[in-house]
Design a protein around this motif. Structure first.
Motif, short mmCIF file in Angstrom:
data_model
loop_
_atom_site.label_atom_id
_atom_site.label_comp_id
_atom_site.label_asym_id
_atom_site.label_seq_id
_atom_site.Cartn_x
_atom_site.Cartn_y
_atom_site.Cartn_z
N SER A 157 0.84 -1.21 0.00
CA SER A 157 0.00 0.00 0.00
C SER A 157 0.87 1.25 0.00
CB SER A 157 -0.93 0.00 1.22
OG SER A 157 -1.82 -1.10 1.18
N ARG A 158 1.92 1.23 0.79
CA ARG A 158 2.82 2.39 0.87
C ARG A 158 3.48 2.66 -0.47
NH1 ARG A 158 7.46 2.75 5.50
NH2 ARG A 158 8.70 1.53 4.03
N GLU A 159 3.77 1.61 -1.20
CA GLU A 159 4.43 1.75 -2.50
C GLU A 159 3.44 1.90 -3.65
OE1 GLU A 159 6.73 -1.78 -2.66
OE2 GLU A 159 7.91 -1.28 -0.87
N LYS A 160 2.15 1.99 -3.33
CA LYS A 160 1.07 2.14 -4.31
C LYS A 160 1.04 0.97 -5.30
CE LYS A 160 0.66 7.17 -4.05
NZ LYS A 160 0.60 8.44 -4.81
N ARG A 161 1.25 -0.21 -4.81
CA ARG A 161 1.18 -1.42 -5.64
C ARG A 161 -0.15 -2.11 -5.32
NH1 ARG A 161 6.66 -4.60 -4.69
NH2 ARG A 161 5.76 -5.89 -6.35
N ILE A 162 -1.19 -1.67 -5.97
CA ILE A 162 -2.53 -2.08 -5.60
C ILE A 162 -2.80 -3.56 -5.90
CG2 ILE A 162 -3.52 -1.30 -7.81
CD1 ILE A 162 -6.04 -0.53 -6.16
N LEU A 163 -2.32 -4.08 -7.03
CA LEU A 163 -2.59 -5.47 -7.37
C LEU A 163 -1.93 -6.44 -6.39
CD1 LEU A 163 -3.92 -7.55 -9.17
CD2 LEU A 163 -1.93 -7.42 -10.70
N PRO A 187 -7.03 2.02 0.23
CA PRO A 187 -7.70 3.32 0.07
C PRO A 187 -7.64 4.19 1.32
CG PRO A 187 -9.31 1.55 0.20
CD PRO A 187 -7.97 0.91 0.05
N VAL A 188 -7.75 3.58 2.50
CA VAL A 188 -7.70 4.38 3.73
C VAL A 188 -6.31 4.98 3.92
CG1 VAL A 188 -7.82 4.27 6.26
CG2 VAL A 188 -9.57 3.13 4.87
N TYR A 189 -5.29 4.19 3.66
CA TYR A 189 -3.90 4.65 3.83
C TYR A 189 -3.63 5.90 3.00
CZ TYR A 189 1.23 4.48 3.88
OH TYR A 189 2.55 4.80 4.02
N HIS A 190 -4.24 6.01 1.82
CA HIS A 190 -3.94 7.11 0.91
C HIS A 190 -4.94 8.28 1.01
CE1 HIS A 190 -0.55 5.24 -1.10
NE2 HIS A 190 -1.23 4.11 -1.13
N LEU A 191 -5.79 8.28 2.00
CA LEU A 191 -6.67 9.42 2.22
C LEU A 191 -5.86 10.66 2.60
CD1 LEU A 191 -9.61 7.85 4.29
CD2 LEU A 191 -9.68 8.64 1.90
N ASN A 265 4.04 8.56 4.76
CA ASN A 265 3.89 7.32 5.53
C ASN A 265 3.24 7.56 6.88
OD1 ASN A 265 4.28 4.49 6.07
ND2 ASN A 265 5.94 5.09 7.42
N VAL A 266 3.65 8.62 7.57
CA VAL A 266 3.06 8.94 8.88
C VAL A 266 1.59 9.31 8.71
CG1 VAL A 266 3.18 10.43 10.91
CG2 VAL A 266 5.29 9.63 9.83
N VAL A 267 1.29 10.07 7.66
CA VAL A 267 -0.11 10.42 7.39
C VAL A 267 -0.92 9.16 7.12
CG1 VAL A 267 -1.66 11.61 5.79
CG2 VAL A 267 0.44 12.73 6.54
N ASN A 271 -4.06 7.60 9.27
CA ASN A 271 -5.35 7.21 8.71
C ASN A 271 -5.77 5.82 9.20
OD1 ASN A 271 -5.29 9.60 7.26
ND2 ASN A 271 -4.65 8.63 5.34
N ILE A 272 -4.80 4.90 9.30
CA ILE A 272 -5.09 3.56 9.81
C ILE A 272 -5.50 3.63 11.27
CG2 ILE A 272 -4.11 1.28 10.25
CD1 ILE A 272 -4.67 1.95 7.29
N LEU A 273 -4.87 4.50 12.04
CA LEU A 273 -5.29 4.71 13.43
C LEU A 273 -6.74 5.14 13.49
CD1 LEU A 273 -5.00 5.27 16.49
CD2 LEU A 273 -3.96 7.48 15.88
N LEU A 274 -7.11 6.07 12.64
CA LEU A 274 -8.50 6.53 12.60
C LEU A 274 -9.44 5.38 12.25
CD1 LEU A 274 -10.50 8.91 12.73
CD2 LEU A 274 -10.04 9.29 10.29
N LEU A 275 -9.02 4.53 11.33
CA LEU A 275 -9.82 3.37 10.96
C LEU A 275 -10.04 2.45 12.16
CD1 LEU A 275 -11.18 1.54 8.82
CD2 LEU A 275 -8.90 0.56 8.38
#
Length: 358
Positions: A157-163, A187-191, A265-267, A271-275
């Motif tokens: 997810s961090r590297e934007k490798r969705i597949l 999707p949550v990670y990249h909000l 990455n911290v952002v 977002n994951i914390l919020l999830l």
């Protein structure tokens, strides 16, 4: 209880002697703390008795069946877990050896991740013991194996490798069906959420908590008949304390830092914390919500130290104080849990495999 005291006591003593806040601790010393903690954790898991973990007897029966009839899946567990146990059963009939292998599979990925990401070692360790699903590693074999897949999902997810991320989620679901929840990780990670987002995030959390039973009922219907039958009854699970802590962490991670000082990455981790806070709103009424949160909670011990180290200059003193308060407070919570907690998974006191079975 001695193994549990060693697990956090020696890292605490080492970090206290070297500078409790660990801001100036060298990478080698941080590495030593993490190596000791996870090495000790692995030994504890590998050497535990079948009575140290509520579900271990059931998993022993599943393993025995896999040894006698490989790949038959008489217990109708997830396909991936049955194949894993069947393969292990081809090489050993010893359930203790099976526990050793499962411990390595479930712990090594998160150890590697923590080793790369750690900034304040003891804070990360005590957060792992209290906020992350530490006790689950002793009992829920299928789920902790599935949880190990959260680490590659995070990096993909961090590297934007969705597949690759989606394929990893699919693979994890072969070990525990609840792992499909990780499909939201990418999707949550990249909000793009900022401090101004708190204006609607906090009311949103309050609304979700206020109407959690109604919302959860709708979610169960979308999850299918099997889940409606198995999880239709909602009962209080006493999860409010974790929810309060997560909300405090959400406010802490948004207010203590300036958005411009945070990397992507911290952002994303914030977002994951919020999830996790959103999911935890449903945990007080049903345990399945807590199970879904297990895939995301291990990322909080990485995030909170990063927030403390990236606070604005005017909040620097507050950040240092917060680290001390969190370390002391969470240690006290863990000690209380050891002696007076519900211990639903039956991990206290520790019983080694050479000890007496109940």
């Amino acid at each position: 209880m001695l193994p549990y005291f060693l697990l956090f006591g020696i890292p605490a003593g080492y970090c206290l002697g070297r500078n409790w806040l660990n801001i100036k601790m060298t990478y080698r010393r941080k590495e030593f703390v993490l190596n000791f903690f996870f090495g000790c954790f692995l030994v504890i898991l590998m050497c535990r008795n079948i009575t140290c973990g509520t579900d271990l007897r059931n998993y022993a029966a599943i393993f025995s069946d896999a040894v006698l009839s490989p790949f038959r899946n008489s217990y109708e567990v997830e396909w991936g877990y049955n194949v894993l146990e069947s393969i292990i059963g081809l090489f050993t009939k010893d359930y203790q050896v099976n526990l050793v292998i499962l411990a390595l599979i479930s712990v090594i990925p998160i150890y590697i991740m923590y080793k790369k990401e750690v900034e304040i070692p003891y804070l990360t360790i005590i957060l792992f013991l209290t906020v992350a699903p530490f006790s689950m590693y002793f009992s829920g074999m299928r789920q902790v194996v599935a949880m190990a897949f959260a680490v590659p999902v995070y990096y993909f997810s961090r590297e934007k490798r969705i597949l690759p991320s989606l394929l990893t989620v699919a693979a994890s679901s072969l070990f525990h069906k609840s792992a499909w929840v990780m499909i939201v990780f990418y999707p949550v990670y990249h909000l793009q959420l900022t401090k101004k987002s708190l204006i609607w995030l906090i009311p949103g959390l309050v609304f979700t908590l206020a109407f959690n039973q109604q919302i959860f009922t709708v979610i169960l219907h979308f999850m299918g008949d099997r889940y409606i039958e198995k999880y239709s009854t909602t009962t209080s699970t006493g999860a409010y304390s974790i929810l309060i802590l997560l909300i405090i962490f959400v406010v802490y991670s948004f207010l203590l830092v300036r958005d411009v000082s945070l990397d992507k990455n911290v952002v994303g981790l914030r977002n994951i914390l919020l999830l996790t806070a959103v999911i935890q709103c449903f945990a007080p009424i049903h345990s399945i919500a807590m199970r879904m949160n297990y895939y995301f909670l291990p990322f909080i011990p990485i995030l909170i130290p990063k927030i403390a180290n990236r606070c604005s200059s005017k909040n620097r003193a507050m950040a240092k104080l917060s680290v001390i308060v969190l370390c002391l407070g969470l240690t006290a919570i863990y000690l209380r849990e050891m002696y007076t907690g519900a211990d639903i998974l039956n991990i206290y006191p520790y019983v080694p495999f050479w000890g007496n079975e109940n």
